[in-house]
Structure formats: structure tokens, C-alpha cells
Design a protein around this motif. Structure first.
Motif, PDB file in Angstrom:
ATOM      1  N   ALA A 208       0.998  -0.861   0.414  1.00 36.76           N
ATOM      2  CA  ALA A 208       0.294   0.109  -0.180  1.00 36.76           C
ATOM      3  C   ALA A 208       0.572   0.996  -0.315  1.00 36.76           C
ATOM      4  O   ALA A 208       1.859   1.075   0.738  1.00 36.76           O
ATOM      5  N   ASN A 241      -8.908   0.615   1.586  1.00 36.30           N
ATOM      6  CA  ASN A 241      -7.422   0.637   1.770  1.00 36.30           C
ATOM      7  C   ASN A 241      -6.287   0.371   1.275  1.00 36.30           C
ATOM      8  O   ASN A 241      -5.150  -0.079   1.897  1.00 36.30           O
ATOM      9  N   ILE A 244      -4.123   0.571  -2.038  1.00 38.30           N
ATOM     10  CA  ILE A 244      -3.816  -0.879  -2.226  1.00 38.30           C
ATOM     11  C   ILE A 244      -4.184  -1.697  -3.976  1.00 38.30           C
ATOM     12  O   ILE A 244      -3.454  -1.905  -4.760  1.00 38.30           O
TER      13      ILE A 244
END
Length: 245
Positions: A208, A241, A244
Motif C-alpha cells: 500500500a 485499503n 493497495i
């Protein structure tokens, strides 16, 4: 019935890592909560007791999310004890991993029952019960985008969650009820951390742009936004997220 002016949320899978964080965050935001569980009554009762000890309102409700009669009864208890249902957050899910070529089809059926049928049953009840001005929030997964090996069947089940969410949002036209999904990426729950060494966790963290693994509280923040002020976000899958995917 308890007299209350609080908004009321029913959270399925509320004893899990993400479910518990969502429950705690919504309580902080002033919600009364129905803490749903499938089998772990002890954890549900502990959560309810802690909320009540801190001055909040909560009730534990038990049901198999894929059983429409049991889930209808859970909604009945929520309405009887807390007065109504304003928000439903569906976090209940099962993740069983295997390459597609070798997946035990009993595992596929188990995930289908909880992740697809369960989401459908909860969404169906929510569509009938949630009050005007409310929100329905399903939990999907960023794995629908990541193409990780061994996650094929799980990702497929969460793709179905996305599809149901987007269609239901359109079906709720005119009712002033938003319907969205949050799609977490790698998140540091006990279930996720189990069986992974530090090298694997470090690699996931580097994937990420924010260079860390998500926390249950990160997901709860997005859910709280959708459950409260985010009235113009509707019919969306929010990928929580860290970039990512």
C-alpha cells in the motif's frame, strides 16, 4: 421497549475484529446497537455489558445470517428492545482459502451460504425495516481487485456482495435510505494475522502507498461516515485499503 432518542444500528458479525471495532465506533457516535452473533454468546454479552457500563444502550441478538426466519427474529428483538432500526452493517462473513483447482466444494457452499445468501437475507430484512434517513452498509473486500492466488472463491462471493449492494441502492429509490459497501484491504484482525510471519506482513504493508496494514478502526471510520453524515454517497463500493488496489 427502552425509551431512546438515539439512532439504532444492527451490526452482524459484531463480535469479530472488524465488527467489534464498528460497534464501538458507532456507540461513540451515539448509536444504540444490536450486537449480532452467530455462535459466540460470551463475546456478545461481554460487548453489551461493556457498552452498558459506559452508559450506552445495547442488546445481543443471535441468528444465522443465512436463515431468514432467524434474522427476521433478530430484527424483531432489535425493534422491541431499542425502538427501531436506522442502520444495518453486515460484517458477517466466512473466508476459506484454496486454489480454484483444488477447492473443496463444501467450502465453496459454506462461503456461498454465509457471504452471498447471508448478505442477501440481511439486506432483504434491512430493505424492509430500516427507517427513512437510514443506511445499509455491507462489508465486501478489496480482494475482488487484487487477484491473489487461493482467494478465488472468496473474492467471487464478495463480488456478489458488490452486485447486490449496487442493485439494492437503486431499488430503494424514494425511501431516503443509502446503500453502500466498504471493501477492506489487508486488515490487522486476529483472523488475518493468524499463520502469517513477520516477513509476509511486512510485504503486505509495503504494497500500500501508505506502507502499513489497515486496522479495524480504519474500516470502522469509513462505516461511521456512511452511517452518519455521508448522505450523498449512495450505491458505491468504498475501497478502504490505503491505496493497495
Amino acid at each position: 421497549m427502552t425509551n431512546t432518542t438515539s439512532r439504532v444500528a444492527l451490526i452482524t458479525g459484531a463480535t469479530g475484529g472488524i465488527g467489534r471495532a464498528i460497534t464501538n465506533r458507532l456507540v461513540q457516535d451515539g448509536f444504540a446497537v444490536a450486537v449480532h452473533y452467530a455462535g459466540n454468546k460470551v463475546k456478545a454479552d461481554e460487548a453489551v455489558d461493556a457498552i452498558k457500563a459506559a452508559g450506552g444502550q445495547a442488546v445481543a441478538v443471535a441468528a444465522d445470517v443465512a436463515d431468514e426466519v432467524a434474522m427476521a427474529a433478530a430484527f424483531d428483538v432489535t425493534e422491541a428492545e431499542l425502538g427501531r432500526v436506522d442502520v444495518v452493517v453486515n460484517t458477517a462473513g466466512v473466508m476459506l482459502l484454496s486454489p480454484i483447482a483444488t477447492l473443496n466444494l463444501d467450502d465453496l457452499d459454506r462461503m456461498h451460504r454465509t457471504n452471498i445468501r447471508g448478505t442477501f437475507v440481511v439486506s432483504q430484512q434491512a430493505a424492509r425495516r430500516v427507517r427513512s434517513g437510514g443506511a445499509i452498509i455491507n462489508v465486501s473486500s478489496s480482494l475482488t481487485r487484487l487477484q491473489f492466488p487461493t482467494y478465488g472463491a472468496y473474492a467471487a462471493s464478495k463480488g456478489a456482495v458488490d452486485a447486490m449492494t449496487l442493485v439494492l441502492a437503486r431499488e430503494m429509490r424514494g425511501k431516503d435510505i443509502t446503500v453502500n459497501a466498504v471493501a477492506p484491504g489487508p486488515t490487522a484482525t486476529p483472523l488475518f494475522l493468524e499463520g502469517k510471519d513477520q516477513a509476509a506482513l511486512d510485504n503486505l504493508a509495503k504494497a500500500a502507498p501508505l506502507e502499513r496494514i489497515g486496522t479495524p478502526e480504519d474500516i470502522a471510520e469509513a462505516v461511521a461516515f456512511l452511517a452518519g453524515p455521508a448522505r450523498w454517497i449512495n450505491g458505491q463500493v468504498i475501497f478502504t485499503n490505503g491505496g493497495i488496489a
